[in-house]
Design a protein around this motif. Structure first.
Motif, PDB file in Angstrom:
ATOM      1  N   SER A 246     -28.991   5.004 -38.620  1.00 47.45           N
ATOM      2  CA  SER A 246     -29.997   5.116 -37.553  1.00 47.45           C
ATOM      3  C   SER A 246     -30.583   6.417 -37.533  1.00 47.45           C
ATOM      4  O   SER A 246     -30.313   7.344 -38.193  1.00 47.45           O
ATOM      5  CB  SER A 246     -29.343   4.834 -36.157  1.00 47.45           C
ATOM      6  N   ASP A 247     -31.628   6.244 -36.626  1.00 49.40           N
ATOM      7  CA  ASP A 247     -32.578   7.597 -36.796  1.00 49.40           C
ATOM      8  C   ASP A 247     -31.665   8.732 -36.201  1.00 49.40           C
ATOM      9  O   ASP A 247     -31.553   9.767 -36.590  1.00 49.40           O
ATOM     10  CB  ASP A 247     -33.797   7.478 -35.632  1.00 49.40           C
ATOM     11  N   ASP A 248     -30.696   8.378 -35.077  1.00 50.63           N
ATOM     12  CA  ASP A 248     -29.821   9.422 -34.536  1.00 50.63           C
ATOM     13  C   ASP A 248     -28.772   9.954 -35.744  1.00 50.63           C
ATOM     14  O   ASP A 248     -28.607  10.943 -35.792  1.00 50.63           O
ATOM     15  CB  ASP A 248     -28.911   8.684 -33.107  1.00 50.63           C
ATOM     16  N   GLU A 249     -28.274   9.018 -36.253  1.00 47.82           N
ATOM     17  CA  GLU A 249     -27.341   9.286 -37.502  1.00 47.82           C
ATOM     18  C   GLU A 249     -27.916  10.207 -38.614  1.00 47.82           C
ATOM     19  O   GLU A 249     -27.317  11.379 -38.896  1.00 47.82           O
ATOM     20  CB  GLU A 249     -26.656   8.250 -38.032  1.00 47.82           C
ATOM     21  N   LEU A 250     -29.073   9.790 -38.766  1.00 48.66           N
ATOM     22  CA  LEU A 250     -29.919  10.564 -39.797  1.00 48.66           C
ATOM     23  C   LEU A 250     -30.259  11.901 -39.462  1.00 48.66           C
ATOM     24  O   LEU A 250     -29.983  12.977 -40.206  1.00 48.66           O
ATOM     25  CB  LEU A 250     -31.183   9.885 -40.393  1.00 48.66           C
ATOM     26  N   SER A 251     -30.624  12.092 -38.274  1.00 48.66           N
ATOM     27  CA  SER A 251     -31.128  13.248 -37.682  1.00 48.66           C
ATOM     28  C   SER A 251     -29.755  14.309 -37.537  1.00 48.66           C
ATOM     29  O   SER A 251     -30.075  15.486 -37.491  1.00 48.66           O
ATOM     30  CB  SER A 251     -31.600  13.240 -36.372  1.00 48.66           C
ATOM     31  N   GLU A 252     -28.507  13.905 -37.600  1.00 44.07           N
ATOM     32  CA  GLU A 252     -27.387  14.590 -37.278  1.00 44.07           C
ATOM     33  C   GLU A 252     -26.685  15.070 -38.660  1.00 44.07           C
ATOM     34  O   GLU A 252     -25.486  15.636 -38.832  1.00 44.07           O
ATOM     35  CB  GLU A 252     -26.161  13.902 -36.584  1.00 44.07           C
ATOM     36  N   ILE A 253     -27.114  14.712 -39.873  1.00 46.52           N
ATOM     37  CA  ILE A 253     -26.578  15.013 -41.166  1.00 46.52           C
ATOM     38  C   ILE A 253     -26.666  16.430 -41.274  1.00 46.52           C
ATOM     39  O   ILE A 253     -27.554  17.434 -40.982  1.00 46.52           O
ATOM     40  CB  ILE A 253     -27.080  14.231 -42.322  1.00 46.52           C
ATOM     41  N   PRO A 254     -25.754  16.826 -42.125  1.00 48.36           N
ATOM     42  CA  PRO A 254     -25.790  18.654 -42.355  1.00 48.36           C
ATOM     43  C   PRO A 254     -26.687  19.147 -43.374  1.00 48.36           C
ATOM     44  O   PRO A 254     -26.904  20.323 -42.998  1.00 48.36           O
ATOM     45  CB  PRO A 254     -24.405  18.794 -42.914  1.00 48.36           C
ATOM     46  N   THR A 255     -27.422  18.094 -43.783  1.00 49.85           N
ATOM     47  CA  THR A 255     -28.679  18.910 -44.757  1.00 49.85           C
ATOM     48  C   THR A 255     -29.924  18.803 -44.083  1.00 49.85           C
ATOM     49  O   THR A 255     -31.040  18.907 -44.634  1.00 49.85           O
ATOM     50  CB  THR A 255     -28.618  17.845 -45.992  1.00 49.85           C
ATOM     51  N   VAL A 256     -29.851  18.558 -42.806  1.00 47.06           N
ATOM     52  CA  VAL A 256     -31.074  18.713 -41.800  1.00 47.06           C
ATOM     53  C   VAL A 256     -30.762  19.694 -40.952  1.00 47.06           C
ATOM     54  O   VAL A 256     -30.018  19.992 -40.008  1.00 47.06           O
ATOM     55  CB  VAL A 256     -31.387  17.328 -41.318  1.00 47.06           C
ATOM     56  N   LEU A 257     -31.880  20.899 -40.714  1.00 46.77           N
ATOM     57  CA  LEU A 257     -31.814  21.785 -40.104  1.00 46.77           C
ATOM     58  C   LEU A 257     -33.184  21.889 -38.943  1.00 46.77           C
ATOM     59  O   LEU A 257     -34.044  21.726 -39.551  1.00 46.77           O
ATOM     60  CB  LEU A 257     -31.777  23.198 -40.967  1.00 46.77           C
ATOM     61  N   SER A 258     -32.790  22.042 -37.673  1.00 48.42           N
ATOM     62  CA  SER A 258     -33.840  21.702 -36.892  1.00 48.42           C
ATOM     63  C   SER A 258     -33.513  22.552 -35.562  1.00 48.42           C
ATOM     64  O   SER A 258     -32.295  22.760 -35.265  1.00 48.42           O
ATOM     65  CB  SER A 258     -34.000  20.339 -36.507  1.00 48.42           C
ATOM     66  N   GLY A 259     -34.639  23.118 -34.917  1.00 45.15           N
ATOM     67  CA  GLY A 259     -34.413  23.948 -33.762  1.00 45.15           C
ATOM     68  C   GLY A 259     -34.875  25.312 -33.823  1.00 45.15           C
ATOM     69  O   GLY A 259     -35.332  25.673 -34.795  1.00 45.15           O
TER      70      GLY A 259
END
Length: 298
Positions: A246-259
């Protein structure tokens, strides 16, 4: 992860340069990467992207400090003996700044375009193993010509995710590259890993490496960076790899950095503490933005 003496291992940051350019444009970009503080200038080994070895030699002409890496070299494209010659010659031309990263190759379409047979996974891993053993034997042989500038040979990374590749890396590599992805059901597609899966891969390496575990550097290939941005927007392009999460699951993977930069810096400290990862490579589009994070971790 206290066994890895992480306090003694500094963070390292690399940028993977992806854009084919003129010599002047290329060298300008390499100087920018150096001035922004990156420790490693890397070039991937994919058709349609910069040719790795001449690009690294050109990068060496324009820079003084960064290490220079093929990230990741597709072993399936190369004869090991000829590759050993090119690695040694390139290391000479870049004054001993070369780092070598090897993987099996995963894009079937590139093998097809190159007129090379697409082998099953097991056969590609067999070839990777032969390549690792042969280039190490040749490059550390003081009678072999050409000789690399670095003694006994340039640092070796093995990148992958599967059990066999990670066992090979645990036995022979100075660094292990975690792409945060596993082969998908279709050739050329990847399946991105969540935090739990990545932790499992680290445990596998620990079991395989034994006493070597503390000496091995861990690298994570960052897929997307959004400084002060929308994490979901940052992962939109990753749909070419991953269509199960899901979008939520994909946004929480460790290879995505945001903020905010401070938050991302804390995330990387957490990756170091939880996984033992101290070396991170970001894609070229994130080079300038990510430098704000890099500055906080010096």
């Amino acid at each position: 992860m206290t066994e890895r003496a992480l306090d003694a291992r500094p963070f390292r940051f690399g940028v993977n340069l992806l854009t084919v350019a003129s010599r002047k444009e290329w060298q300008t970009r390499c100087r920018q990467a150096e001035n922004l503080g990156y420790d490693v200038i890397a070039v991937p080994d994919h058709l349609g992207l910069p040719a790795p070895f001449p690009a690294l030699v050109s990068a060496a002409e324009a820079t003084e400090r960064p290490r220079l890496a093929v990230f990741v070299l597709n072993a399936g494209f190369y004869n090991p003996t000829l590759l050993a010659r090119d690695l040694a010659g390139t290391d000479q031309m870049v004054d001993g700044r070369l780092e070598v990263a090897l993987g099996t190759g995963y894009v079937k379409a590139e093998f097809d375009a190159a007129g090379l047979p697409w082998q099953p996974t097991a056969a590609r891993i067999d070839h990777l193993q032969r390549t690792v053993l042969e280039i190490r034997s040749l490059l550390t042989d003081r009678t072999h010509r050409p000789q690399p500038a670095q003694y006994p040979m340039p640092p070796l990374m093995i990148a992958g995710n599967g059990d066999r590749v990670l066992r090979l890396a645990a036995e022979h590599a100075d660094s292990i590259g975690f792409s945060g992805a596993a082969p998908g059901e279709d050739p050329g597609r990847l399946r991105l890993l969540n935090t739990e899966s990545l932790a499992g891969r680290i445990v596998h390496v620990k079991k395989a490496a034994g006493e070597r575990f503390a000496q091995i550097e861990f690298n994570l290939l960052v897929h997307a960076v959004a400084i002060d941005g929308d994490r979901r927007r940052a992962v939109a392009n990753l749909r070419r790899f991953e269509d199960r999460m899901s979008d939520d699951e994909l946004s929480e993977i460790p290879t995505v950095l945001s903020g905010p930069p401070e938050e991302i810096a804390d995330t990387l400290r957490s990756h170091r503490d939880n996984f033992g990862i101290t070396y991170f490579t970001v894609p070229e589009p994130a080079m300038h933005d990510f430098a704000r994070v890099l500055a906080l971790l010096r």
